[in-house]
Design a protein around this motif. Structure first.
Motif, mmCIF file in Angstrom:
data_model
loop_
_atom_site.group_PDB
_atom_site.id
_atom_site.type_symbol
_atom_site.label_atom_id
_atom_site.label_comp_id
_atom_site.label_asym_id
_atom_site.label_seq_id
_atom_site.Cartn_x
_atom_site.Cartn_y
_atom_site.Cartn_z
ATOM 1 N N UNK A 146 0.833 -1.197 0.000
ATOM 2 C CA UNK A 146 0.000 0.000 0.000
ATOM 3 C C UNK A 146 0.876 1.258 0.000
ATOM 4 N N UNK A 147 1.903 1.237 0.834
ATOM 5 C CA UNK A 147 2.795 2.401 0.921
ATOM 6 C C UNK A 147 3.442 2.681 -0.437
ATOM 7 N N UNK A 148 3.870 1.622 -1.113
ATOM 8 C CA UNK A 148 4.501 1.777 -2.428
ATOM 9 C C UNK A 148 3.507 2.329 -3.447
ATOM 10 N N UNK A 149 2.279 1.818 -3.416
ATOM 11 C CA UNK A 149 1.265 2.266 -4.367
ATOM 12 C C UNK A 149 0.887 3.730 -4.135
ATOM 13 N N UNK A 150 0.744 4.110 -2.870
ATOM 14 C CA UNK A 150 0.391 5.501 -2.559
ATOM 15 C C UNK A 150 1.542 6.434 -2.920
ATOM 16 N N UNK A 151 2.772 5.989 -2.700
ATOM 17 C CA UNK A 151 3.941 6.776 -3.101
ATOM 18 C C UNK A 151 3.946 6.990 -4.614
ATOM 19 N N UNK A 152 3.539 5.963 -5.350
ATOM 20 C CA UNK A 152 3.465 6.077 -6.807
ATOM 21 C C UNK A 152 2.429 7.119 -7.213
ATOM 22 N N UNK A 154 1.512 9.707 -5.389
ATOM 23 C CA UNK A 154 2.104 11.007 -5.052
ATOM 24 C C UNK A 154 3.068 11.468 -6.142
ATOM 25 N N UNK A 155 3.863 10.540 -6.660
ATOM 26 C CA UNK A 155 4.817 10.899 -7.709
ATOM 27 C C UNK A 155 4.105 11.354 -8.977
ATOM 28 N N UNK A 156 2.911 10.784 -9.231
ATOM 29 C CA UNK A 156 2.175 11.131 -10.450
ATOM 30 C C UNK A 156 1.431 12.456 -10.347
ATOM 31 N N UNK A 157 0.971 12.796 -9.140
ATOM 32 C CA UNK A 157 0.132 14.001 -9.013
ATOM 33 C C UNK A 157 0.808 15.108 -8.209
ATOM 34 N N UNK A 172 -5.248 17.551 -16.957
ATOM 35 C CA UNK A 172 -5.706 16.209 -16.614
ATOM 36 C C UNK A 172 -7.137 16.044 -17.099
ATOM 37 N N UNK A 173 -7.405 14.911 -17.703
ATOM 38 C CA UNK A 173 -8.743 14.678 -18.251
ATOM 39 C C UNK A 173 -9.686 14.209 -17.149
ATOM 40 N N UNK A 174 -10.992 14.300 -17.430
ATOM 41 C CA UNK A 174 -11.984 13.812 -16.473
ATOM 42 C C UNK A 174 -11.812 12.322 -16.223
ATOM 43 N N UNK A 237 -4.110 13.049 -0.188
ATOM 44 C CA UNK A 237 -4.444 12.807 -1.587
ATOM 45 C C UNK A 237 -5.924 13.069 -1.857
ATOM 46 N N UNK A 238 -6.782 12.703 -0.903
ATOM 47 C CA UNK A 238 -8.210 12.980 -1.073
ATOM 48 C C UNK A 238 -8.480 14.474 -1.121
ATOM 49 N N UNK A 239 -7.750 15.257 -0.295
ATOM 50 C CA UNK A 239 -7.890 16.716 -0.332
ATOM 51 C C UNK A 239 -7.433 17.256 -1.689
ATOM 52 N N UNK A 240 -6.338 16.694 -2.212
ATOM 53 C CA UNK A 240 -5.861 17.114 -3.527
ATOM 54 C C UNK A 240 -6.887 16.769 -4.599
ATOM 55 N N UNK A 241 -7.466 15.571 -4.494
ATOM 56 C CA UNK A 241 -8.490 15.177 -5.463
ATOM 57 C C UNK A 241 -9.678 16.132 -5.408
ATOM 58 N N UNK A 242 -10.112 16.514 -4.186
ATOM 59 C CA UNK A 242 -11.223 17.452 -4.046
ATOM 60 C C UNK A 242 -10.881 18.789 -4.701
ATOM 61 N N UNK A 243 -9.609 19.223 -4.546
ATOM 62 C CA UNK A 243 -9.167 20.470 -5.183
ATOM 63 C C UNK A 243 -9.220 20.349 -6.698
ATOM 64 N N UNK A 244 -8.729 19.230 -7.214
ATOM 65 C CA UNK A 244 -8.753 19.027 -8.669
ATOM 66 C C UNK A 244 -10.184 18.975 -9.193
#
Length: 281
Positions: A146-152, A154-157, A172-174, A237-244
């Motif tokens: 999970x840590x590795x996936x979440x880090x990935x 973070x690197x993308x967004x 970024x597309x819908x 990340x959820x806060x970032x998603x809400x911002x996006x």
């Protein structure tokens, strides 16, 4: 234990117990004890056909060494341990036996080394002790995935908030935004809803005396702290998603406003043309 021609000779490296043990967990983790590296690779190859999905990133296996420690001499005197193998087996495997708890308490893990008491005529108890350790190690490995996936993620967004601050919009597309939402929900659900993954496994309901061994392992591997940190990162990340998402809604609202304005302009022009035709037929 490897046998029956399924494994090459020399697969077992545990010279004390003479057996290798493998534990399979429903959330995709395998814990192996006392096997050679070649035997471990063989096991992984054998189960690959049953694989249901795989990680997008490579992970290193989590390695812990173990060694056996002899029981203190006072145990044999205090509990009058005899040489009768059948009686010894019944004594060790009896959950109400007065000797189980103090022997289990001898187990410890430090500096990536597990200390297992070598208990004569107690094969079942030894296996259960290893399973108790394995539950903690398996949870740690799953948490690491999970840590590795979440880090990935973070690197993308990670650069997107900077991009939004500098340009006022996101590239970024819908569809990509919805995929990001799905990933975040999946990891949050796994971490917080799948109780066997990061909480005390149900197996310890029937093996309460072995739970301290699991708890020692979980504490040593910082499972609780790592889970809390992972949840904080997911919330970020959820806060970032809400911002996006809000940015996309603003962009959509912006274009809808201009569409309405142009429709009004067109309607006014058509009305003016009709008025002009009436005045100058």
């Amino acid at each position: 234990a490897p046998g029956g021609g399924m494994f090459p000779e020399g697969s077992v490296e545990d010279d004390v117990s003479g057996v290798g043990e493998i534990f399979f967990f429903s959330y995709g983790i395998i814990v192996m004890w006392g096997l050679s590296r070649e035997a471990e690779k063989h096991v992984l190859a054998e189960v690959r056909e049953f694989e249901n999905g795989s990680l997008e990133v490579d992970m290193e296996p989590e390695l812990l060494d173990y060694r056996y420690i002899s029981l203190p001499r006072e145990f044999f005197v205090k509990f009058e341990l005899s040489g009768d193998s059948d009686a010894m087996t019944r004594l060790w495997n009896d959950h109400d036996s007065p000797i189980r708890t103090p022997v289990i308490a001898l187990n410890k893990i430090e500096r990536d080394l597990i200390h297992l008491p070598m208990i004569p005529e107690a094969g079942e108890l030894m296996t259960c002790l290893k399973l108790a350790y394995s539950h903690g190690a398996a949870q740690s490995s799953k948490l690491e995935s999970f840590e590795t996936a979440v880090e990935d993620i973070f690197n993308r967004v990670g650069e997107m908030p900077v991009q939004l601050a500098e340009t006022g919009h996101l590239n970024i597309s819908d569809e990509e935004l919805l995929k990001l939402c799905g990933e975040l929900y999946t990891y949050s659900a796994y971490i917080n809803l799948q109780t066997d993954i990061l909480e005390t496994p149900d197996w310890f309901w029937d093996n309460e005396d072995l739970e301290p061994v699991y708890l020692k392992t979980a504490k040593y591997l910082d499972i609780s702290k790592r889970t809390a940190i992972l949840n904080i990162r997911l919330n970020t990340l959820n806060d970032m998603y809400a911002l996006f998402r809000d940015e996309r809604n603003l962009q959509s609202g912006y274009w809808l406003t201009w569409i309405v304005i142009w429709l009004i302009i067109i309607e006014v022009v058509i009305a003016l043309i009709e008025v002009a035709e009436i005045i100058h037929p």
